[in-house]
Every structure is written in structure tokens, then in C-alpha cells.
Design an enzyme around this catalytic site. Structure first.
Site, PDB file in Angstrom:
ATOM      1  N   TYR A  95       0.827  -1.214   0.000  1.00 57.18           N
ATOM      2  CA  TYR A  95       0.000   0.000   0.000  1.00 57.18           C
ATOM      3  C   TYR A  95       0.853   1.253   0.000  1.00 57.18           C
ATOM      4  O   TYR A  95       2.065   1.215   0.237  1.00 57.18           O
ATOM      5  CB  TYR A  95      -0.983   0.006   1.167  1.00 57.18           C
ATOM      6  N   ASP A 122       1.696   4.454   1.792  1.00 55.28           N
ATOM      7  CA  ASP A 122       1.575   4.954   3.158  1.00 55.28           C
ATOM      8  C   ASP A 122       1.596   6.478   3.180  1.00 55.28           C
ATOM      9  O   ASP A 122       1.817   7.137   2.164  1.00 55.28           O
ATOM     10  CB  ASP A 122       2.718   4.379   4.010  1.00 55.28           C
ATOM     11  N   THR A 136       5.130  -8.065   4.857  1.00 57.58           N
ATOM     12  CA  THR A 136       5.209  -9.482   4.501  1.00 57.58           C
ATOM     13  C   THR A 136       4.007 -10.228   5.060  1.00 57.58           C
ATOM     14  O   THR A 136       3.380  -9.796   6.025  1.00 57.58           O
ATOM     15  CB  THR A 136       6.470 -10.170   5.082  1.00 57.58           C
TER      16      THR A 136
END
Length: 452
Positions: free
Chosen positions: A55, A57, A66
């Protein structure tokens, strides 16, 4: 807990150099990077077939979390897989820029600070039992984490008004609290926000945000492995000397500025101890703990490297670890460069080299060059990293998520997932709640997949 769920979240630094007149802001560059992701995921916040989360941020930093892993080498493979995933986005984004007549090179850095002094993190996650005393974990872990940079810092040249100095850690200058529930505003060492992403009655998630992003696989393994082992010892009731720090925030900076590890830091009650003293105590307990523990070659490898690194620091002779510990590899690189060109540590070329060490693009990044020349040790292989790009860990809940995503994409079905929910967005809105992160087989998920 000898089998523990672990994960690493890494925020990457982004920059772009342009060949033409048109310039893009970091936000625009990040949007180009994520255009491919948004095209198939309809969002810049997605879960991948390998169980990971990708994503954008705060502050245009791509972040890769992970999947849940339950062994160290598995985790290192999945951490490296994140670099590959981001590298693919980078190559795709550069091609799009070229198509649109905006010539530019995009750089993604697996580091923790940019030239403007902003910091972004590498967060470690460890599953811990809800039953234990969280405050005891924090008390014992804090002195360990403040001094752990001695064995696994990424290294950095810090420019001060007086001179440039080599520091152990990139993150140390940006930590402002010991234990807190915030991550961005105050940047604590241990984050206490209670989001277990699992059965909240059984588990908590320990969120450590003080670590550096590591390039060397052996350093990543040591960073996470040593912390997991200290946690295991705390849970087993091992008693540690009281190293409560007078001021953890001052201590973390003092430790970072001292590559000898011998400068004393103030403890509570006016006592003193050096980073080396503190790490030696934790390491000695780990050696003792291994005698009564089920054998595990990966954990033994961690304890061995931990001890060798402390020996190297004490003797200030780094030959035995100069292919395994990031800050040692980097410092040696700088020293060679300085000797060859007669540069001072404050020379901009050194700052450039510092940054290039963390460039994740293969064939261009300095760390990759060192790895190809066999100048850094590995614990993975290219094939196992490639496998981790495509497939989730087969031993944890990540397998359920990865299998569900793969099946839904193949069937062209609309779905929503997060760490604990798998949902088919059809009329029935069928949802499976997966609260046990250790469980890799679940009939409910199999039925949901079979129904597609």
C-alpha cells in the site's frame, strides 16, 4: 513460544530524476508506481497472492508488509520478495513515463532517512501470548532494542555542524519515546497499540518500530532472530540483569554514535553500562537458553553471528563479519572509497554512495553489486525469493489468504480481504473469519474457494 508468527513492514523512500523539462512531485511519482496496482486492485491498498499487503503509506511511501511467517529464513525470503515486487512496479512506472514523454529514472530506497531529514520505518511484528505481562516484556526488551543497533544497524553518515560522523543506525536520531501507542507522531521504540490481527483473547502483537531497514539478509535474520529469542526467554521466565535506562532516547543516540560499543550509557539509579556490556548479557543468556531448547539450526546461526559481531566490535577487528553485518559492510565500503579517492566523510560522493547502497534496482544498486561479487553472505537463493513473490508461506494463515486471492482472481470474482477476513462480494456476502494465524488449513476456506 518457540514457533512464533513474525512479519516485517518496510516503507521505501522514493525519488525520481528527470531527463526532460517536466518534473513530477513525489506524490505523482508514487501514483505512477501504483497505477498498475490500482488498475487490478481498484485501490492503492491491496493484498497480494503471496499473502503480503502492499500500500501507499502516509507521505507517498510505498509500504510492503510481509505475510505471516513462522521461521526466520522464510521471513527473509518474503522480505526480499517485497524488494522484487517494488522493483517490478518501478520498471513498469519508468516505461509509462517514457510512453508519456516524461523521461525519468525512478529510485526506490530500502533505507530510513531522506536528504530532507524525514524518516520512514521498518517495523517488526511478533505474536505474543495475551496471558503474559506486557509491561515485563517492554522492560526487558527496551535496553536490548536500544543497544541492538550495535549488531544490526544499517549504518549512516550523519552530517553535523562540526563534522560528518559514521553512525550505527539510521533510525536512532528519529526515535522520541520508549513505549507508546503512536507510530508517526512520536515514534516510540515499542508500539503498544493493541491490534493483534488474531484472536484478541489469546494473542497480542508486539510492534517494534526502532529497527533499521536492512539490505544484508544475514543482518535481517540477526535483527529479527535475536529479538524473537529475547522474547522467548522472557516468556520462559529467564531472569535478566536490570538494565533499565535513565533516558532511552538519549541512550539510543549515544549508542548510535559510538562504533566501539564501549561508551557508558546512564542507567536508572545512576549506574552505567556500555552497549557492549548490555548486549553481552543478553547474548550470554541466549547461549545458555539454547542448551535447554529444541535444536534449531536457524536460531543457532543467529546466536553464532550475534556473538561473532560482539567479538568484532570489542576487538575493533571486523574481518570476521564484514560480509554479514550491514553497517560493517557499508563502513568498509566508505573507507575503501575514501582511501582510493582521498575523500573526506563529509564529501557529497559519500552521501551518494550511502544512498546507492539501499537502491533496490538490481544491476544499479550498490548492495546488489556487492552481492553479485560475493562480497556479502546470503541465506536465501534467487529461486526461493522468486517463489516468495508468487506464493504465500505454506505453514501459516497466509496460505489461506493467498489461495483465496489466487482462486478469486482466476474466477474473476470480486472479493475483499484483510489480515483476518476473507470475503466474496456476491449477494450472500460470504465471509470467513480466520483468527488463528498458525492455521494453514481450513475447511471453511476450502468450501468458499470451491463455490467460486
Amino acid at each position: 513460544m518457540q514457533r512464533r508468527i513474525m512479519g516485517i513492514e518496510t516503507e521505501f523512500g522514493v525519488t525520481c530524476t528527470f531527463h526532460g523539462h517536466r518534473r513530477l512531485s513525489p506524490d505523482e511519482v508514487a501514483r505512477y508506481l501504483f497505477r498498475r496496482v490500482v488498475s487490478w486492485g481498484r485501490s492503492s491498498n491491496v493484498f497480494l497472492r503471496n499473502g503480503a499487503r502492499l500500500y501507499l503509506d502516509v507521505g507517498s511511501h510505498p509500504e510492503y508488509a510481509t505475510a505471516e511467517c513462522d521461521s526466520l529464513i522464510q521471513l527473509v525470503n518474503h522480505d526480499r520478495a517485497g524488494e522484487r515486487v517494488l522493483e517490478e512496479l518501478l520498471i513498469d512506472a519508468e516505461a509509462r513515463l517514457a510512453e508519456e514523454g516524461i523521461g525519468g529514472d525512478i529510485y526506490l530506497f530500502k533505507n530510513n532517512t531522506d536528504s530532507a531529514g524525514n524518516s520512514y520505518g521498518c517495523h517488526e511484528n511478533f505474536l505474543v501470548a495475551r496471558a503474559g505481562e506486557f509491561s515485563r516484556i517492554s522492560d526487558v526488551l527496551l535496553p536490548f532494542l536500544v543497544t541492538r543497533q550495535l549488531i544490526c544497524g544499517a549504518g549512516k553518515v550523519l552530517q553535523t555542524p562540526k563534522a560528518a560522523t559514521f553512525c550505527l543506525s539510521q533510525r536512532a536520531e528519529h526515535i522520541w519515546e520508549g513505549v507508546s501507542s503512536a507510530t508517526t507522531r512520536s515514534r516510540p521504540i515499542i508500539n503498544t497499540r493493541d491490534e493483534p490481527h488474531a484472536d484478541a483473547e489469546k494473542y497480542r502483537r508486539l510492534h517494534v518500530i526502532v529497527g533499521d531497514s536492512n539490505m544484508a539478509e544475514t543482518t535481517t535474520m540477526l535483527k529479527v532472530g535475536s529479538a524473537a529469542l529475547v522474547l522467548e526467554m522472557i516468556e520462559a521466565g529467564v531472569s535478566f540483569r536490570d538494565f533499565a535506562l535513565d533516558n532511552p532516547i538519549r541512550a539510543i543516540r549515544e549508542v548510535s554514535h559510538d562504533v566501539t560499543g564501549k561508551k557508558p550509557v546512564r542507567l536508572a539509579g545512576g549506574r552505567q553500562a556500555s552497549a557492549l556490556d548490555i548486549q553481552r548479557e543478553y547474548h550470554a543468556k541466549a547461549v545458555e537458553h539454547l542448551r535447554n531448547r529444541e535444536p534449531d539450526p536457524q536460531v543457532e546461526q543467529v546466536v553464532d553471528l550475534w556473538g561473532r559481531t560482539l567479538d568484532a566490535v570489542e576487538a575493533q577487528d571486523f574481518a570476521k563479519v564484514d560480509t554479514e553485518i550491514d553497517w560493517v559492510i557499508k563502513r568498509k565500503l566508505f573507507q575503501r572509497y575514501q582511501d582510493r579517492h582521498g575523500f573526506d566523510l563529509s564529501d557529497p560522493k559519500i552521501a551518494q554512495l550511502d544512498l546507492a547502497y539501499h537502491d533496490i534496482k538490481r544491476g544499479r544498486g550498490v548492495f546488489d553489486v556487492l552481492q553479485r561479487k560475493g562480497l556479502v553472505k546470503r541465506v536465501t537463493e534467487d529461486e526461493t525469493i522468486d517463489d516468495a513473490v508468487e506464493n504465500p508461506p505454506q505453514t501459516t494463515r497466509a496460505k489461506l489468504r493467498g489461495d483465496f486471492i489466487t482462486a478469486a482472481q482466476a474466477a474473476g470474482r470480486d472479493f475483499t480481504v484483510d489480515w483476518v477476513h476473507l470475503k466474496l462480494n456476491d449477494q450472500a456476502q460470504r465471509t470467513v473469519l480466520c483468527k488463528d494465524p498458525f492455521r494453514s488449513v481450513d475447511e471453511r476456506v476450502e468450501r468458499l474457494i470451491a463455490s467460486m
